[in-house]
Motif scaffolding. Structure first.
Motif, PDB file in Angstrom:
ATOM      1  N   UNK A 350     -21.882 -63.111  -5.804  1.00 61.19           N
ATOM      2  CA  UNK A 350     -22.642 -64.251  -6.131  1.00 61.19           C
ATOM      3  C   UNK A 350     -21.679 -65.410  -6.490  1.00 61.19           C
ATOM      4  N   UNK A 351     -22.573 -67.140  -6.293  1.00 63.03           N
ATOM      5  CA  UNK A 351     -22.177 -68.340  -5.969  1.00 63.03           C
ATOM      6  C   UNK A 351     -22.463 -69.150  -6.702  1.00 63.03           C
ATOM      7  N   UNK A 352     -21.903 -68.993  -7.866  1.00 65.00           N
ATOM      8  CA  UNK A 352     -22.735 -70.019  -9.267  1.00 65.00           C
ATOM      9  C   UNK A 352     -22.764 -72.078  -8.513  1.00 65.00           C
ATOM     10  N   UNK A 353     -21.790 -71.843  -7.783  1.00 62.29           N
ATOM     11  CA  UNK A 353     -21.448 -73.027  -7.429  1.00 62.29           C
ATOM     12  C   UNK A 353     -22.427 -73.598  -6.235  1.00 62.29           C
ATOM     13  N   UNK A 354     -22.360 -75.125  -6.095  1.00 67.00           N
ATOM     14  CA  UNK A 354     -23.291 -75.582  -4.724  1.00 67.00           C
ATOM     15  C   UNK A 354     -22.481 -75.799  -3.207  1.00 67.00           C
ATOM     16  N   UNK A 355     -21.617 -75.145  -3.700  1.00 65.59           N
ATOM     17  CA  UNK A 355     -21.011 -75.302  -2.166  1.00 65.59           C
ATOM     18  C   UNK A 355     -20.206 -74.267  -1.668  1.00 65.59           C
ATOM     19  N   UNK A 356     -20.855 -74.098   0.098  1.00 65.23           N
ATOM     20  CA  UNK A 356     -20.305 -72.507   0.413  1.00 65.23           C
ATOM     21  C   UNK A 356     -18.421 -72.082  -0.317  1.00 65.23           C
ATOM     22  N   UNK A 357     -18.142 -70.572  -0.708  1.00 68.23           N
ATOM     23  CA  UNK A 357     -17.556 -70.418  -0.717  1.00 68.23           C
ATOM     24  C   UNK A 357     -16.759 -69.635   0.247  1.00 68.23           C
ATOM     25  N   UNK A 358     -15.385 -68.927   0.485  1.00 65.64           N
ATOM     26  CA  UNK A 358     -15.113 -68.241   1.130  1.00 65.64           C
ATOM     27  C   UNK A 358     -14.504 -66.712   0.550  1.00 65.64           C
ATOM     28  N   UNK A 359     -15.592 -65.761   0.975  1.00 69.05           N
ATOM     29  CA  UNK A 359     -14.825 -64.363   0.086  1.00 69.05           C
ATOM     30  C   UNK A 359     -14.205 -63.106   0.965  1.00 69.05           C
ATOM     31  N   UNK A 360     -13.051 -62.907   1.060  1.00 65.98           N
ATOM     32  CA  UNK A 360     -12.304 -61.698   1.225  1.00 65.98           C
ATOM     33  C   UNK A 360     -12.501 -60.458   0.346  1.00 65.98           C
ATOM     34  N   UNK A 361     -12.951 -59.449   1.390  1.00 65.85           N
ATOM     35  CA  UNK A 361     -13.208 -58.319   0.943  1.00 65.85           C
ATOM     36  C   UNK A 361     -12.099 -57.343   1.338  1.00 65.85           C
ATOM     37  N   UNK A 362     -10.779 -57.001   0.512  1.00 65.00           N
ATOM     38  CA  UNK A 362      -9.593 -56.246   0.586  1.00 65.00           C
ATOM     39  C   UNK A 362      -8.902 -54.832  -0.199  1.00 65.00           C
ATOM     40  N   UNK A 363      -8.513 -53.992   1.068  1.00 68.30           N
ATOM     41  CA  UNK A 363      -8.620 -52.408   0.796  1.00 68.30           C
ATOM     42  C   UNK A 363      -7.125 -51.767   1.403  1.00 68.30           C
ATOM     43  N   UNK A 392     -10.822 -55.488   5.474  1.00 67.33           N
ATOM     44  CA  UNK A 392     -10.334 -56.591   6.083  1.00 67.33           C
ATOM     45  C   UNK A 392     -11.841 -57.993   5.972  1.00 67.33           C
ATOM     46  N   UNK A 393     -12.503 -57.867   5.078  1.00 62.61           N
ATOM     47  CA  UNK A 393     -14.064 -58.503   5.680  1.00 62.61           C
ATOM     48  C   UNK A 393     -14.329 -60.125   5.035  1.00 62.61           C
ATOM     49  N   UNK A 394     -13.946 -61.158   5.393  1.00 61.16           N
ATOM     50  CA  UNK A 394     -14.094 -62.151   5.232  1.00 61.16           C
ATOM     51  C   UNK A 394     -15.671 -62.487   5.136  1.00 61.16           C
ATOM     52  N   UNK A 395     -16.058 -63.985   5.104  1.00 57.00           N
ATOM     53  CA  UNK A 395     -17.453 -64.407   5.056  1.00 57.00           C
ATOM     54  C   UNK A 395     -17.475 -65.669   3.979  1.00 57.00           C
ATOM     55  N   UNK A 396     -18.836 -67.097   4.105  1.00 54.29           N
ATOM     56  CA  UNK A 396     -18.533 -66.974   3.718  1.00 54.29           C
ATOM     57  C   UNK A 396     -20.119 -67.196   2.767  1.00 54.29           C
ATOM     58  N   UNK A 397     -19.825 -67.103   1.413  1.00 53.72           N
ATOM     59  CA  UNK A 397     -21.063 -67.359   0.681  1.00 53.72           C
ATOM     60  C   UNK A 397     -21.891 -68.347   0.085  1.00 53.72           C
ATOM     61  N   UNK A 398     -23.085 -68.043   0.373  1.00 53.33           N
ATOM     62  CA  UNK A 398     -23.998 -69.599  -0.042  1.00 53.33           C
ATOM     63  C   UNK A 398     -24.237 -69.600  -1.484  1.00 53.33           C
ATOM     64  N   UNK A 399     -25.051 -68.220  -1.301  1.00 53.09           N
ATOM     65  CA  UNK A 399     -25.403 -67.695  -3.069  1.00 53.09           C
ATOM     66  C   UNK A 399     -25.361 -66.375  -3.435  1.00 53.09           C
ATOM     67  N   UNK A 400     -26.249 -65.314  -3.237  1.00 53.05           N
ATOM     68  CA  UNK A 400     -25.296 -63.975  -3.111  1.00 53.05           C
ATOM     69  C   UNK A 400     -25.725 -63.184  -2.120  1.00 53.05           C
ATOM     70  N   UNK A 401     -24.785 -62.164  -2.352  1.00 54.43           N
ATOM     71  CA  UNK A 401     -24.846 -61.103  -1.356  1.00 54.43           C
ATOM     72  C   UNK A 401     -24.304 -59.959  -1.753  1.00 54.43           C
ATOM     73  N   UNK A 402     -25.099 -58.928  -1.350  1.00 56.98           N
ATOM     74  CA  UNK A 402     -25.228 -57.466  -1.611  1.00 56.98           C
ATOM     75  C   UNK A 402     -24.491 -56.291  -0.403  1.00 56.98           C
TER      76      UNK A 402
END
Length: 413
Positions: A350-363, A392-402
């Motif tokens: 979940x992204x609680x801000x008004x701006x896009x955020x970069x998320x990186x899943x790493x294992x 290694x997965x990277x994406x820009x989140x707007x509000x919520x991703x599953x």
């Protein structure tokens, strides 16, 4: 005649300059000071011990006791008085101008006026027999560290902070190594080289540098007037063109987080010339600036690992205020017939801000690979750089991703 006098004085000055050429190597845990001399005596600077001397038939150490008034006393006379330790076996009598000290020559306690304090500890003099470009190696306390600064506009400063024993004018080198890890190698090789390669005083710079392993990062600050025990020097300042702050989620096959938790923010910076950087970055502290009322203040202290030119360095900025995640393990099955393990995960971000955020899943685990993945929600610019042994997965989140992910791993090769 006047011209001859001026010429003579110039020759004297140049001779003193050459003879006073010194070299200082500060490791992460010690300071080494080298000087080349043809004199028959040398006074050891305060704060140094003699390591070795080469280029002489023989040498010995002598204490130089200074004359000053004192009187013999007894410790019993001071049992009712307050004293403060100044140095080993040297004390200040509080409320007076007296100094209490132990005199090793008399094996008795003595007292003197505090104006004689600097004369109590006798300096050490080295007596050299038949010196021929003698190399005197001294050891003292010393250390150094790199301190970086980075502002939001990309301004990146590289500074070095030096702690050591002041030696005045010297050729100063900073070695990115702990001497105590291999003191024998460095000291013995320096001594050996100085015995075999010293045709003149100018040769010692080559000798000292040869003794340092070629793969060790060494910073040459040139000729420095080292007068204070703490010195801070700006090495460089660059304008970084771009960097990326990612909300990193590190997980494993055993991760099962059912409540939302904060991500870690990791800043990624390419150490390349086309990104405005491209300099050697030995490990060190980094101050991250933030702006308040149009003013920039260093408020976060992080760390940078050794980063050569062309690599990417990462700065951990702490926990995110805006992005949270949870990872629920739906199933974990061992398939003996296929000699594998299959784990199903549901990752919610979940992204609680008004701006896009970069998320990186790493294992990172040997023999793992993504068998199947479904992603839904409000996201952009998905990049899946995963391969066998790494997710290694990277994406820009707007509000919520599953994300529903099935991970497969081979139990035994």
């Amino acid at each position: 005649m006047k011209k001859m006098y001026v010429f003579f004085m110039l020759i004297v000055f140049l001779s003193i300059t050459v003879l006073s050429e010194n070299y200082t190597f500060i490791f992460k845990d010690v300071q080494l000071f080298y000087t080349v001399s043809n004199e028959t005596s040398f006074l050891v600077p305060e704060g140094f011990d003699v390591l070795w001397i080469s280029g002489v038939d023989s040498w010995e150490l002598k204490k130089v006791y200074q004359h000053f008034p004192f009187k013999i006393t007894s410790l019993e006379d001071y049992t009712q008085k307050s004293i403060e330790a100044i140095d080993e076996d040297i004390y200040k009598i509080v409320g007076t101008n007296e100094i209490l000290f132990f005199n090793p020559q008399l094996n008795r306690w003595c007292v003197t006026d505090e104006k004689n304090k600097d004369k109590i500890q006798p300096p050490t003099q080295i007596l050299l027999k038949n010196p021929k470009n003698a190399v005197i190696a001294l050891k003292g306390e010393g250390s150094w560290e790199i301190i970086y600064e980075m502002k939001n506009d990309g301004t990146f400063s590289k500074n070095v902070q030096i702690n050591g024993v002041p030696v005045g004018q010297t050729n100063l080198y900073l070695v990115n190594e702990y001497l105590n890890l291999s003191p024998r190698d460095y000291l013995e090789s320096t001594k050996l080289l100085s015995n075999t390669r010293m045709a003149s005083e100018d040769d010692f710079e080559i000798v000292a540098q040869e003794a340092i392993l070629s793969q060790t990062y060494t910073m040459n600050l040139g000729r420095v007037n080292f007068q204070n025990s703490l010195m801070n020097v700006r090495i460089s300042q660059n304008d970084i063109l771009s960097y990326e702050d990612r909300n990193v989620i590190n997980f494993s096959l055993y991760t099962n987080i059912t409540n939302y938790t904060k991500t870690e923010i990791i800043r990624h910076v390419e150490n390349t010339k086309y990104n405005g950087l491209g300099i050697e970055l030995p490990s060190g502290k980094v101050w991250i600036h933030e702006e308040f009322d149009s003013e920039s203040f260093p408020i976060k202290l992080a760390y940078i690992n050794d980063t050569p030119v062309g690599d990417t360095f990462k700065i951990n900025l702490g926990e995110s205020w805006d992005v949270q995640y949870k990872i629920e393990k739906l199933s974990d099955v061992e398939v003996k017939s296929a000699n594998s393990r299959i784990v199903n995960l549901l990752i919610s971000v979940k992204n609680f801000s008004k701006d896009k955020q970069i998320v990186n899943l790493s294992m990172s685990t040997p023999n793992i690979e993504i068998d199947e993945m479904q992603i839904e929600g409000n996201y952009q610019n998905l990049k899946n750089n995963s391969e066998k042994g790494k997710i290694d997965i990277v994406f820009d989140i707007i509000d919520e991703v599953r994300i529903r992910m099935t991970i497969k791993t081979i139990l035994r090769e």
